[in-house]
Write a protein that holds these residues in place. Structure first.
Motif, PDB file in Angstrom:
ATOM      1  N   UNK A 156      35.691  49.661 -54.992  1.00  0.00           N
ATOM      2  CA  UNK A 156      37.049  49.495 -55.499  1.00  0.00           C
ATOM      3  C   UNK A 156      37.727  48.286 -54.867  1.00  0.00           C
ATOM      4  N   UNK A 157      38.553  47.623 -55.633  1.00  0.00           N
ATOM      5  CA  UNK A 157      39.225  46.402 -55.195  1.00  0.00           C
ATOM      6  C   UNK A 157      40.423  46.750 -54.321  1.00  0.00           C
ATOM      7  N   UNK A 158      40.277  46.514 -53.027  1.00  0.00           N
ATOM      8  CA  UNK A 158      41.352  46.841 -52.099  1.00  0.00           C
ATOM      9  C   UNK A 158      42.585  45.981 -52.245  1.00  0.00           C
ATOM     10  N   UNK A 159      42.490  44.846 -52.979  1.00  0.00           N
ATOM     11  CA  UNK A 159      43.647  43.985 -53.192  1.00  0.00           C
ATOM     12  C   UNK A 159      44.460  44.392 -54.423  1.00  0.00           C
ATOM     13  N   UNK A 160      43.927  45.339 -55.179  1.00  0.00           N
ATOM     14  CA  UNK A 160      44.649  45.853 -56.338  1.00  0.00           C
ATOM     15  C   UNK A 160      45.446  47.074 -55.876  1.00  0.00           C
ATOM     16  N   UNK A 161      46.789  46.986 -55.856  1.00  0.00           N
ATOM     17  CA  UNK A 161      47.580  48.106 -55.320  1.00  0.00           C
ATOM     18  C   UNK A 161      47.370  49.404 -56.077  1.00  0.00           C
ATOM     19  N   UNK A 162      47.118  49.325 -57.376  1.00  0.00           N
ATOM     20  CA  UNK A 162      46.864  50.540 -58.138  1.00  0.00           C
ATOM     21  C   UNK A 162      45.536  51.165 -57.728  1.00  0.00           C
ATOM     22  N   UNK A 163      44.532  50.304 -57.539  1.00  0.00           N
ATOM     23  CA  UNK A 163      43.232  50.808 -57.102  1.00  0.00           C
ATOM     24  C   UNK A 163      43.346  51.452 -55.735  1.00  0.00           C
ATOM     25  N   UNK A 164      44.052  50.802 -54.828  1.00  0.00           N
ATOM     26  CA  UNK A 164      44.181  51.327 -53.474  1.00  0.00           C
ATOM     27  C   UNK A 164      44.853  52.701 -53.496  1.00  0.00           C
ATOM     28  N   UNK A 165      45.958  52.784 -54.223  1.00  0.00           N
ATOM     29  CA  UNK A 165      46.685  54.052 -54.273  1.00  0.00           C
ATOM     30  C   UNK A 165      45.847  55.145 -54.913  1.00  0.00           C
ATOM     31  N   UNK A 166      45.141  54.798 -55.981  1.00  0.00           N
ATOM     32  CA  UNK A 166      44.377  55.804 -56.712  1.00  0.00           C
ATOM     33  C   UNK A 166      43.175  56.283 -55.899  1.00  0.00           C
ATOM     34  N   UNK A 170      42.780  60.048 -54.247  1.00  0.00           N
ATOM     35  CA  UNK A 170      42.068  61.008 -55.095  1.00  0.00           C
ATOM     36  C   UNK A 170      40.661  61.316 -54.614  1.00  0.00           C
ATOM     37  N   UNK A 171      40.107  60.520 -53.716  1.00  0.00           N
ATOM     38  CA  UNK A 171      38.764  60.778 -53.217  1.00  0.00           C
ATOM     39  C   UNK A 171      38.825  60.893 -51.702  1.00  0.00           C
ATOM     40  N   UNK A 172      38.669  62.080 -51.206  1.00  0.00           N
ATOM     41  CA  UNK A 172      38.819  62.334 -49.777  1.00  0.00           C
ATOM     42  C   UNK A 172      37.684  61.745 -48.952  1.00  0.00           C
ATOM     43  N   UNK A 177      39.368  50.759 -48.288  1.00  0.00           N
ATOM     44  CA  UNK A 177      39.150  49.862 -49.410  1.00  0.00           C
ATOM     45  C   UNK A 177      38.766  48.482 -48.877  1.00  0.00           C
ATOM     46  N   UNK A 178      38.002  47.748 -49.675  1.00  0.00           N
ATOM     47  CA  UNK A 178      37.510  46.443 -49.235  1.00  0.00           C
ATOM     48  C   UNK A 178      37.868  45.353 -50.241  1.00  0.00           C
ATOM     49  N   UNK A 179      37.759  44.122 -49.753  1.00  0.00           N
ATOM     50  CA  UNK A 179      37.970  42.938 -50.572  1.00  0.00           C
ATOM     51  C   UNK A 179      36.983  41.880 -50.106  1.00  0.00           C
ATOM     52  N   UNK A 180      37.009  40.704 -50.745  1.00  0.00           N
ATOM     53  CA  UNK A 180      36.133  39.617 -50.298  1.00  0.00           C
ATOM     54  C   UNK A 180      36.402  39.259 -48.849  1.00  0.00           C
ATOM     55  N   UNK A 181      37.648  39.402 -48.416  1.00  0.00           N
ATOM     56  CA  UNK A 181      38.000  39.055 -47.039  1.00  0.00           C
ATOM     57  C   UNK A 181      37.314  40.000 -46.040  1.00  0.00           C
ATOM     58  N   UNK A 182      37.429  41.290 -46.271  1.00  0.00           N
ATOM     59  CA  UNK A 182      36.820  42.234 -45.327  1.00  0.00           C
ATOM     60  C   UNK A 182      35.300  42.199 -45.409  1.00  0.00           C
ATOM     61  N   UNK A 183      34.751  41.973 -46.610  1.00  0.00           N
ATOM     62  CA  UNK A 183      33.302  41.891 -46.731  1.00  0.00           C
ATOM     63  C   UNK A 183      32.759  40.697 -45.957  1.00  0.00           C
ATOM     64  N   UNK A 184      33.471  39.575 -46.022  1.00  0.00           N
ATOM     65  CA  UNK A 184      33.042  38.418 -45.239  1.00  0.00           C
ATOM     66  C   UNK A 184      33.121  38.695 -43.744  1.00  0.00           C
ATOM     67  N   UNK A 185      34.133  39.416 -43.312  1.00  0.00           N
ATOM     68  CA  UNK A 185      34.240  39.761 -41.896  1.00  0.00           C
ATOM     69  C   UNK A 185      33.046  40.600 -41.439  1.00  0.00           C
TER      70      UNK A 185
END
Length: 205
Positions: A156-166, A170-172, A177-185
């Motif tokens: 899921x796209x951690x930079x998409x606020x709707x994705x982050x909230x959802x 909804x999934x315990x 959440x991740x993005x290109x930034x965290x994946x590069x880290x």
């Protein structure tokens, strides 16, 4: 990936329960419509890299779940396909679904994974992994690769606020959440970085 391993049992709990629940959805005769739709979504999502898939000799699906990606890959490549999932219930579901497909082999233990692989897929796994385990997880993917191999992640796209909230509400079993930034880290210390990003349907991914 001790957090999700229901074989050795070091950390039983929410992910094991989640995997068992997910596996129950794929009882014989109950999954055909879902599987057909999933295959269409995978073809659309991975159209930009079908040339990599068709040209590969060995492909690993790390966290193969119930086997839908393996079935997709078997239709688009002559490569040897290896599937691994730390959840025994998911492996059992995958084994039932891929039975008879000669190009697919499932292994029950990460120690049985013998590389190198041209491509390593790990779809919707990384968001379930705790920060403490991310380094070991990333290293396991990198070490399985050939010198020119590539890793394909879906999350899921951690930079998409709707994705982050959802997805966080909804999934315990989602822990981050991740993005290109965290994946590069995570992967740069291992000599890897994000080189392409593609949308996976639905748009949240």
């Amino acid at each position: 990936m001790n957090h999700s391993d229901d074989r050795e049992g070091p950390a039983p709990g929410r992910f094991t329960d989640y995997a068992l629940d997910a596996s129950a959805k794929f009882r014989p005769g109950s999954e055909m419509t879902l599987l057909a739709n999933r295959q269409k979504l995978l073809k659309k999502a991975f159209r930009p890299i079908l040339h990599l898939i068709s040209g590969a000799n060995r492909i690993l699906d790390y966290g193969c779940g119930s086997g839908d990606l393996l079935l997709f890959l078997a239709r688009h490549t002559r490569a040897k396909l290896i599937g691994f999932d730390p959840s025994s219930s998911q492996s059992d579901a995958a084994r039932a679904r891929v039975r008879g497909v000669e190009s697919i082999q499932l292994v029950e233990d990460a120690g049985q994974l013998s590389g190198p692989f041209d491509l390593v897929f790990s779809l919707h796994v990384i968001e379930h992994i705790s920060d403490d385990d991310l380094g070991a997880y990333a290293a396991s993917l990198v070490h399985a690769l050939s010198p020119t191999g590539r890793i394909i992640l879906s999350t899921p796209n951690g930079l998409n606020p709707l994705a982050y909230a959802y997805f966080m509400s909804t999934d315990r079993t989602h822990v981050r959440m991740h993005s290109a930034f965290t994946l590069n880290e995570i992967f740069r210390p291992l000599g890897f970085e994000v080189v392409e990003m593609h949308r996976e349907t639905p748009q949240f991914y």
